[in-house]
Design an enzyme around this catalytic site. Structure first.
Site, PDB file in Angstrom:
ATOM      1  N   CYS A  28     106.910  49.869  22.845  1.00  0.00           N
ATOM      2  CA  CYS A  28     105.977  48.807  23.270  1.00  0.00           C
ATOM      3  C   CYS A  28     104.800  48.573  22.322  1.00  0.00           C
ATOM      4  O   CYS A  28     104.531  47.433  21.947  1.00  0.00           O
ATOM      5  CB  CYS A  28     105.385  49.132  24.641  1.00  0.00           C
ATOM      6  SG  CYS A  28     106.524  49.894  25.776  1.00  0.00           S
ATOM      7  N   HIS A  47      89.070  25.609  35.042  1.00  0.00           N
ATOM      8  CA  HIS A  47      89.489  24.538  34.152  1.00  0.00           C
ATOM      9  C   HIS A  47      88.750  24.585  32.828  1.00  0.00           C
ATOM     10  O   HIS A  47      87.558  24.893  32.819  1.00  0.00           O
ATOM     11  CB  HIS A  47      89.206  23.204  34.867  1.00  0.00           C
ATOM     12  CG  HIS A  47      89.703  22.021  34.113  1.00  0.00           C
ATOM     13  ND1 HIS A  47      91.042  21.733  33.985  1.00  0.00           N
ATOM     14  CD2 HIS A  47      89.022  21.067  33.431  1.00  0.00           C
ATOM     15  CE1 HIS A  47      91.167  20.619  33.261  1.00  0.00           C
ATOM     16  NE2 HIS A  47      89.970  20.211  32.913  1.00  0.00           N
ATOM     17  N   GLU A  83      95.551  27.728  35.628  1.00  0.00           N
ATOM     18  CA  GLU A  83      95.132  26.872  36.751  1.00  0.00           C
ATOM     19  C   GLU A  83      96.311  26.073  37.321  1.00  0.00           C
ATOM     20  O   GLU A  83      96.303  25.678  38.480  1.00  0.00           O
ATOM     21  CB  GLU A  83      94.002  25.928  36.342  1.00  0.00           C
ATOM     22  CG  GLU A  83      94.426  24.816  35.413  1.00  0.00           C
ATOM     23  CD  GLU A  83      93.294  23.849  35.055  1.00  0.00           C
ATOM     24  OE1 GLU A  83      92.598  23.390  35.969  1.00  0.00           O
ATOM     25  OE2 GLU A  83      93.129  23.558  33.850  1.00  0.00           O
ATOM     26  N   LYS A 100     105.730  47.594  18.646  1.00  0.00           N
ATOM     27  CA  LYS A 100     106.392  46.281  18.782  1.00  0.00           C
ATOM     28  C   LYS A 100     105.351  45.178  18.999  1.00  0.00           C
ATOM     29  O   LYS A 100     105.367  44.143  18.351  1.00  0.00           O
ATOM     30  CB  LYS A 100     107.395  46.351  19.945  1.00  0.00           C
ATOM     31  CG  LYS A 100     108.142  45.083  20.304  1.00  0.00           C
ATOM     32  CD  LYS A 100     107.472  44.157  21.286  1.00  0.00           C
ATOM     33  CE  LYS A 100     106.991  44.726  22.558  1.00  0.00           C
ATOM     34  NZ  LYS A 100     107.980  45.025  23.554  1.00  0.00           N
ATOM     35  N   CYS A 117     107.150  54.530  24.009  1.00  0.00           N
ATOM     36  CA  CYS A 117     106.213  53.411  24.144  1.00  0.00           C
ATOM     37  C   CYS A 117     105.200  53.387  23.002  1.00  0.00           C
ATOM     38  O   CYS A 117     104.977  52.352  22.381  1.00  0.00           O
ATOM     39  CB  CYS A 117     105.507  53.500  25.494  1.00  0.00           C
ATOM     40  SG  CYS A 117     104.178  52.320  25.649  1.00  0.00           S
TER      41      CYS A 117
HETATM   42  P1  NDP Z   1     118.786  45.311  27.620  1.00  0.00           P
HETATM   43  O1  NDP Z   1     119.431  46.073  28.701  1.00  0.00           O
HETATM   44  O2  NDP Z   1     117.597  44.470  27.896  1.00  0.00           O
HETATM   45  O3  NDP Z   1     119.863  44.380  26.933  1.00  0.00           O
HETATM   46  C1  NDP Z   1     121.015  44.903  26.350  1.00  0.00           C
HETATM   47  C2  NDP Z   1     121.759  43.764  25.705  1.00  0.00           C
HETATM   48  O4  NDP Z   1     122.797  44.296  24.926  1.00  0.00           O
HETATM   49  C3  NDP Z   1     122.396  42.827  26.728  1.00  0.00           C
HETATM   50  O5  NDP Z   1     122.282  41.518  26.236  1.00  0.00           O
HETATM   51  C4  NDP Z   1     123.842  43.294  26.745  1.00  0.00           C
HETATM   52  O6  NDP Z   1     124.740  42.259  27.021  1.00  0.00           O
HETATM   53  C5  NDP Z   1     124.033  43.687  25.303  1.00  0.00           C
HETATM   54  N1  NDP Z   1     125.083  44.681  25.109  1.00  0.00           N
HETATM   55  C6  NDP Z   1     125.257  45.853  25.744  1.00  0.00           C
HETATM   56  N2  NDP Z   1     126.321  46.511  25.232  1.00  0.00           N
HETATM   57  C7  NDP Z   1     126.812  45.729  24.251  1.00  0.00           C
HETATM   58  C8  NDP Z   1     127.901  45.850  23.363  1.00  0.00           C
HETATM   59  N3  NDP Z   1     128.693  46.911  23.375  1.00  0.00           N
HETATM   60  N4  NDP Z   1     128.115  44.845  22.486  1.00  0.00           N
HETATM   61  C9  NDP Z   1     127.316  43.758  22.472  1.00  0.00           C
HETATM   62  N5  NDP Z   1     126.280  43.574  23.276  1.00  0.00           N
HETATM   63  C10 NDP Z   1     126.036  44.566  24.165  1.00  0.00           C
HETATM   64  O7  NDP Z   1     118.504  46.397  26.486  1.00  0.00           O
HETATM   65  P2  NDP Z   1     117.507  46.458  25.275  1.00  0.00           P
HETATM   66  O8  NDP Z   1     118.171  47.361  24.305  1.00  0.00           O
HETATM   67  O9  NDP Z   1     117.057  45.130  24.825  1.00  0.00           O
HETATM   68  O10 NDP Z   1     116.260  47.188  25.924  1.00  0.00           O
HETATM   69  C11 NDP Z   1     116.460  48.444  26.575  1.00  0.00           C
HETATM   70  C12 NDP Z   1     115.487  48.640  27.682  1.00  0.00           C
HETATM   71  O11 NDP Z   1     114.203  48.899  27.118  1.00  0.00           O
HETATM   72  C13 NDP Z   1     115.255  47.437  28.584  1.00  0.00           C
HETATM   73  O12 NDP Z   1     116.214  47.345  29.591  1.00  0.00           O
HETATM   74  C14 NDP Z   1     113.885  47.727  29.133  1.00  0.00           C
HETATM   75  O13 NDP Z   1     113.999  48.646  30.189  1.00  0.00           O
HETATM   76  C15 NDP Z   1     113.190  48.394  27.967  1.00  0.00           C
HETATM   77  N6  NDP Z   1     112.367  47.454  27.180  1.00  0.00           N
HETATM   78  C16 NDP Z   1     111.366  46.761  27.794  1.00  0.00           C
HETATM   79  C17 NDP Z   1     110.578  45.890  27.083  1.00  0.00           C
HETATM   80  C18 NDP Z   1     109.502  45.140  27.762  1.00  0.00           C
HETATM   81  O14 NDP Z   1     109.160  45.474  28.880  1.00  0.00           O
HETATM   82  N7  NDP Z   1     108.963  44.093  27.133  1.00  0.00           N
HETATM   83  C19 NDP Z   1     110.780  45.684  25.644  1.00  0.00           C
HETATM   84  C20 NDP Z   1     111.870  46.442  25.112  1.00  0.00           C
HETATM   85  C21 NDP Z   1     112.626  47.280  25.856  1.00  0.00           C
HETATM   86  P3  NDP Z   1     125.086  41.800  28.533  1.00  0.00           P
HETATM   87  O15 NDP Z   1     123.863  41.044  28.995  1.00  0.00           O
HETATM   88  O16 NDP Z   1     126.285  40.952  28.334  1.00  0.00           O
HETATM   89  O17 NDP Z   1     125.338  43.055  29.281  1.00  0.00           O
END
Ligand code: NDP
Length: 456
Positions: A50, A445, A450, A53, A45
């Protein structure tokens, strides 16, 4: 270095958000605590997630504000984006936070032990220098808490090592001119928007047919439109199948048998627990689907070993890991028997515009209690800040209400300040608010929030 053999009430492995919270809380109850960390203190984080980012989002989103500035009478000439300055300043801030966390540990009377921990048995953790294998320390713990978090996953395709993960993005000297981003989740959407705002040409490959699975469909469709209108090249139903070339000049073959040329590729394809090198088998800790299995008190199958945060089979978010850490300490060293409340966790995606959400989506509520038993209230408008420029993203606010009980089941938003607004809305959902409670709340407001209390 002197090899010490020492015993503690608690050894925490991993100084990320969850581990730090647990260590400090346990020490506040008088436990002797050591926390083991091989990297900077702060974890994903703070160091490569986080916080940096969000700092990049703050920098990148200035572009939209600047584009509105002339409408407010400001003349801005010679606009130049120097991403290398932003990246260097973000790293400087991360360094400051790392020091701050080290000081917090010191003040809390928690011993920071630098190096990588591996289990010798269920009570002993050996601390090593991973580069040369040297044993730096050997610690004995009555209880051991595993809080090592996760790491980004790469798909197993030819040339995958040529792609970056989110960890690498924060280490770059500068961003490339063109990038391909793979994925449709949090990290893919956030980085697409960050990089586009910093002048990078972005192509995002999405293997499915939508962004942000699990979020309200109407909001994710609105984000798709916004991202496309900013010039992000979103390609649905297309994945990367191989990469070749050299850093800075990649040739990407896609599942549709096309070739893309790009200066870089970011895999945002999910994360997995960072179990490497822990030697859990030497302590007998059970792993299921590559995650540590824990009960509702964060206990593993070994009675003195616990695990919290992204390494477990639960929800992977910083505030959840922190609460798991604190409640572990409360239960084991304090007097409270408190459990983590996993209901109604608010979520936010720091895309541009932001999406934030608490409770059931329209799709989930329809599935669970039937489409005819819910009422959906929505408000779509351009916020006041964008009314003079007449540009920029609109806000969509949605309330999902149980038509029979009048209870608010979900609260969702895309647009300016969505994450701030939904954080506060989550308090009312926790209290079991009804739509009539929202209606009886006086509006403030003129604000965006709101609209949540004036929807009829
Ligand atoms: P996510 O789980 O959010 O998304 C993963 C994405 O990768 C999905 O779209 C998935 O597709 C795709 N995917 C998985 N495997 C493949 C593959 N082999 N080829 C192509 N596409 C693939 O993961 P992130 O990496 O974005 O983030 C990881 C975690 O980090 C999140 O789940 C969250 O817990 C945490 N996080 C939280 C944030 C926040 O709170 N703002 C910010 C960043 C991270 P499909 O949908 O088709 O499975």
């Amino acid at each position: 270095m002197t090899k010490l053999k020492r015993s503690f009430d608690l050894i925490v492995i991993g100084a990320g958000s969850g581990g730090l919270a647990a260590a400090k809380k346990a020490a506040s109850y008088g436990a002797s605590v050591a926390i083991v960390e091989g990297d900077l203190v702060g974890g994903t984080c703070v160091i490569r997630g986080c916080v940096p980012k969000k700092l990049l989002v703050c920098g990148s989103s200035l572009l939209e504000s600047i584009s509105c500035a002339p409408h407010y009478g400001f003349e801005i000439e010679n606009l130049k984006i120097k991403s290398e300055v932003l990246l260097a300043n973000v790293r400087k801030e991360v360094g400051r936070l790392n020091e701050l966390h080290e000081n917090f540990l010191n003040k809390a009377n928690v011993e920071l032990v630098k190096g990588w921990g591996e289990f010798e048995n269920s009570n002993c953790v050996v601390i090593k220098n991973r580069k040369n294998g040297e044993i730096l320390n050997k610690l004995y713990g009555e209880k051991i808490l595993i809080a090592v978090g996760g790491r980004p996953k790469r798909p197993r395709i030819p040339g995958a090592s040529l792609g970056w993960t989110s960890d690498d993005m924060f280490l770059l000297k500068n961003f490339p001119n063109e990038i391909t981003i793979v994925g449709a989740g949090y990290i893919a959407c956030e980085f697409s928007c960050i990089l586009k705002g910093l002048g990078v040409e972005v192509t995002q490959l999405v293997r499915g047919d939508r962004l942000l699975k699990g979020f309200d469909l109407e909001l994710s469709s609105a984000l798709t439109e916004e991202m496309q209108s900013k010039g992000i090249n979103l390609k649905f139903g297309e994945n990367v199948s191989s990469i070749r070339g050299i850093t800075g000049s990649l040739i990407i073959r896609t599942s549709l048998d096309k070739e893309l040329h790009s200066n870089g590729l970011l895999f945002a394809t999910g994360r997995e627990p960072y179990l490497e090198g822990l030697k859990l088998e030497q302590a007998g800790v059970e792993i299921i689907d590559n995650k540590i299995k824990v009960d509702n008190k964060s206990k593993t199958n070994i009675s003195n070993i616990f695990a919290i945060g992204d390494v477990t089979n639960r929800i992977n978010l910083t505030p959840v890991a922190i609460d798991e850490g604190r409640s572990f300490a409360d239960r084991n060293y304090g007097e409270s028997n408190r459990q983590v409340n996993y209901e109604l966790i608010p979520y936010a995606v720091f895309s541009q515009p932001e999406i934030a959400s608490v409770g059931m989506t329209e799709e989930k509520a329809s599935q669970l209690i039937g489409k005819d038993n819910i009422t959906v209230y929505r408000s779509i408008f351009r916020p006041l800040s964008k009314s003079i420029p007449k540009q920029g993203s609109k806000c969509i606010l949605k309330l999902i209400v149980d038509s029979n009980s009048n209870k608010v089941l979900g609260c969702h938003m895309i647009g300016e300040s969505a994450s701030e607004i939904i954080q506060m809305a989550s308090v009312s959902l926790m209290l079991g608010a009804k739509k009539s409670d929202f209606d009886n709340t006086m509006a403030l407001h003129p604000t965006i929030a709101e609209e949540f209390v004036t929807m009829r």
